[in-house]
Design an enzyme around this catalytic site. Structure first.
Site, PDB file in Angstrom:
ATOM      1  N   THR A 122       0.821  -1.217   0.000  1.00  0.00           N
ATOM      2  CA  THR A 122       0.000   0.000   0.000  1.00  0.00           C
ATOM      3  C   THR A 122       0.846   1.254   0.000  1.00  0.00           C
ATOM      4  OG1 THR A 122      -1.522   1.280   1.366  1.00  0.00           O
ATOM      5  CG2 THR A 122      -0.082  -0.213   2.526  1.00  0.00           C
ATOM      6  N   TYR A 146      -2.040   0.323  10.080  1.00  0.00           N
ATOM      7  CA  TYR A 146      -2.259  -0.382   8.806  1.00  0.00           C
ATOM      8  C   TYR A 146      -1.004  -0.300   7.930  1.00  0.00           C
ATOM      9  CZ  TYR A 146      -3.723  -1.040   3.995  1.00  0.00           C
ATOM     10  OH  TYR A 146      -3.788  -1.437   2.696  1.00  0.00           O
TER      11      TYR A 146
HETATM   12  N1  UFG Z   1     -12.965  10.306   2.977  1.00  0.00           N
HETATM   13  C1  UFG Z   1     -13.950  11.205   3.297  1.00  0.00           C
HETATM   14  N2  UFG Z   1     -15.180  10.706   3.576  1.00  0.00           N
HETATM   15  C2  UFG Z   1     -15.478   9.385   3.547  1.00  0.00           C
HETATM   16  C3  UFG Z   1     -14.449   8.471   3.206  1.00  0.00           C
HETATM   17  C4  UFG Z   1     -13.205   8.981   2.928  1.00  0.00           C
HETATM   18  O1  UFG Z   1     -13.739  12.419   3.348  1.00  0.00           O
HETATM   19  O2  UFG Z   1     -16.625   9.020   3.839  1.00  0.00           O
HETATM   20  C5  UFG Z   1     -11.618  10.820   2.670  1.00  0.00           C
HETATM   21  C6  UFG Z   1     -10.552  10.265   3.593  1.00  0.00           C
HETATM   22  O3  UFG Z   1     -10.493  10.992   4.780  1.00  0.00           O
HETATM   23  C7  UFG Z   1      -9.314  10.366   2.706  1.00  0.00           C
HETATM   24  C8  UFG Z   1      -9.874  10.161   1.290  1.00  0.00           C
HETATM   25  O4  UFG Z   1     -11.264  10.396   1.380  1.00  0.00           O
HETATM   26  O5  UFG Z   1      -8.789  11.643   2.782  1.00  0.00           O
HETATM   27  C9  UFG Z   1      -9.679   8.737   0.787  1.00  0.00           C
HETATM   28  O6  UFG Z   1     -10.120   7.851   1.809  1.00  0.00           O
HETATM   29  P1  UFG Z   1     -10.409   6.302   1.541  1.00  0.00           P
HETATM   30  O7  UFG Z   1     -10.989   5.771   2.806  1.00  0.00           O
HETATM   31  O8  UFG Z   1     -11.201   6.153   0.299  1.00  0.00           O
HETATM   32  O9  UFG Z   1      -8.991   5.695   1.257  1.00  0.00           O
HETATM   33  P2  UFG Z   1      -7.611   5.870   2.062  1.00  0.00           P
HETATM   34  O10 UFG Z   1      -6.804   6.914   1.340  1.00  0.00           O
HETATM   35  O11 UFG Z   1      -7.836   6.066   3.503  1.00  0.00           O
HETATM   36  O12 UFG Z   1      -6.962   4.439   1.927  1.00  0.00           O
HETATM   37  C10 UFG Z   1      -6.854   3.794   0.687  1.00  0.00           C
HETATM   38  C11 UFG Z   1      -6.650   2.314   0.969  1.00  0.00           C
HETATM   39  C12 UFG Z   1      -5.332   2.096   1.606  1.00  0.00           C
HETATM   40  C13 UFG Z   1      -4.232   2.775   0.827  1.00  0.00           C
HETATM   41  C14 UFG Z   1      -4.534   4.209   0.577  1.00  0.00           C
HETATM   42  C15 UFG Z   1      -3.447   4.754  -0.300  1.00  0.00           C
HETATM   43  O13 UFG Z   1      -7.668   1.820   1.813  1.00  0.00           O
HETATM   44  O14 UFG Z   1      -5.090   0.728   1.592  1.00  0.00           O
HETATM   45  O15 UFG Z   1      -5.790   4.299  -0.045  1.00  0.00           O
HETATM   46  O16 UFG Z   1      -3.678   6.052  -0.684  1.00  0.00           O
HETATM   47  F1  UFG Z   1      -3.099   2.744   1.559  1.00  0.00           F
END
Ligand code: UFG
Length: 336
Positions: A122, A146
């Site tokens: 990741t 994670y």
């Molecule tokens: N977000 C919101 N509202 C939501 C969900 C997410 O504002 O309801 C924001 C998060 O705070 C973040 C962005 O959208 O800033 C992306 O969040 P995601 O939950 O879609 O994904 P993450 O970036 O947290 O994580 C994903 C994968 C990880 C990986 C990462 C790499 O789950 O495995 O991308 O960028 F490491």
């Protein structure tokens, strides 16, 4: 196995979102995927064309027997807990699930002659990188359990490759994976999914009252966090290419899987509204624990090493595919 037959591969976590798309792509490429999944978050309905062994990756006896029965040549490992915020609240669950069980799986595989591994890593291993887009050579500095759990497995793989001359691995560092199979058969179906695009689409469908935006005070153009969204079909293809590459010329690969440009949460929300034609309620709140402000890949290594040309590098197209899938999934549930 004939000379042209690339043989059977073990897909741990192959009933999940990414694992099921990769299994499908592997089968199209001629491999025989054998799925091992405990179905804690995976969906058996997504494993229709291949054997599904319903067991845990740490169940050594079952893993040994399936390696022997199917003459497994390689492991593709997707089975892990993947939610950043959850990992902050339950760190030991993440170390147990992602590190300890993986250690057992790697030991079982290695002891039984499976020494080619493609691992789901990741972008979270970078933490909040100083230089963007981030390259694979950047320092690893994960800011949540994670990311640390995935970094630990990468370290194990490197150490195994150093110790065993016939052990080779590809660690694929995913950025933000989204979209769905264009054939409409599989997609993100986990009801508790937390990823932005899935939640925005489920809000558009009326399944959730509002979309919450976590953090509007980041040092980005519009104050919301920026991510590099990559289509699931490109991700699936990259796994097949990586596996082919390990068989063609055994070596170790660490590769970013992203497109090299980012979109803010606001931009994603606006694109979802445009694609769906639905103006759903949005509520802004504080930052989510464990979130970095910006993650964008330097993807030149994957392009060079695997001769990869992205197929779906367009946010609108990724969201449209995910939208088709979510509508189908929801209408199927409404019928049941
Ligand atoms: N977000 C919101 N509202 C939501 C969900 C997410 O504002 O309801 C924001 C998060 O705070 C973040 C962005 O959208 O800033 C992306 O969040 P995601 O939950 O879609 O994904 P993450 O970036 O947290 O994580 C994903 C994968 C990880 C990986 C990462 C790499 O789950 O495995 O991308 O960028 F490491």
């Amino acid at each position: 196995m004939s000379q042209a037959d690339p043989g059977s591969v073990l897909v741990a976590g192959g009933a999940g979102y990414i694992g099921s798309h990769v299994s499908k792509a592997l089968a199209i490429a001629g491999y025989h995927p054998v799925v091992l999944d405990n179905l804690s978050t995976g969906n058996a309905a997504h494993v229709v064309d291949f054997p599904l062994i319903h067991a845990d990756i740490a169940d050594t006896g079952r893993v040994v027997s399936l390696i022997r029965e199917h003459k497994i040549r390689a492991l593709l490992h997707f089975a892990a807990s993947i939610q950043v915020e959850e990992s902050v609240r339950f760190p030991l669950d993440y170390y147990e699930n992602n590190v300890c069980r993986t250690l057992r799986l790697l030991r079982t595989c290695s002891k039984n002659g499976v020494r080619t591994v493609v691992f789901s890593s990741t972008a979270a291993v970078y933490g909040s990188p100083e230089k963007l887009p981030v390259s694979e050579d950047a320092a690893l500095n994960p800011i949540n359990p994670y990311g640390r759990s995935k970094m630990m497995v990468e370290m194990m793989l490197k150490d195994m490759a150093a110790a065993l001359p016939d052990f080779h691995f590809a660690a694929l560092r995913y950025f933000n994976v989204a979209g769905a199979d264009r054939g409409g058969r599989i997609g993100q179906s986990y009801p508790k999914a937390t990823h932005l695009i899935t939640l925005a689409l489920r809000t558009a469908l009326g399944l959730r009252p509002e979309l919450v935006i976590f953090g509007t005070d980041y040092a980005t153009a519009d104050g919301t966090a920026v991510r590099d969204y990559i289509d699931i079909e490109d991700i699936a293809f990259l796994h097949v290419r990586a596996l082919d590459a390990l068989f063609e010329r055994p070596r170790n690969l660490v590769l970013n899987c992203g497109y090299g440009h980012g979109f803010s949460v606001n931009e994603v929300v606006q694109t979802v509204k445009r694609v769906t034609g639905i103006d759903f309620p949005v509520h802004e709140t504080g930052r989510r624990p464990g979130d970095p402000p910006v993650l964008v890949a330097d993807s030149s290594r994957a392009k060079n090493e695997l001769n990869w040309t992205p197929m779906h590098d367009k946010l609108e197209e990724i969201i449209r595919a995910a939208w088709e899938w979510e509508r189908k999934l929801h209408s199927m549930k409404a019928i049941q």
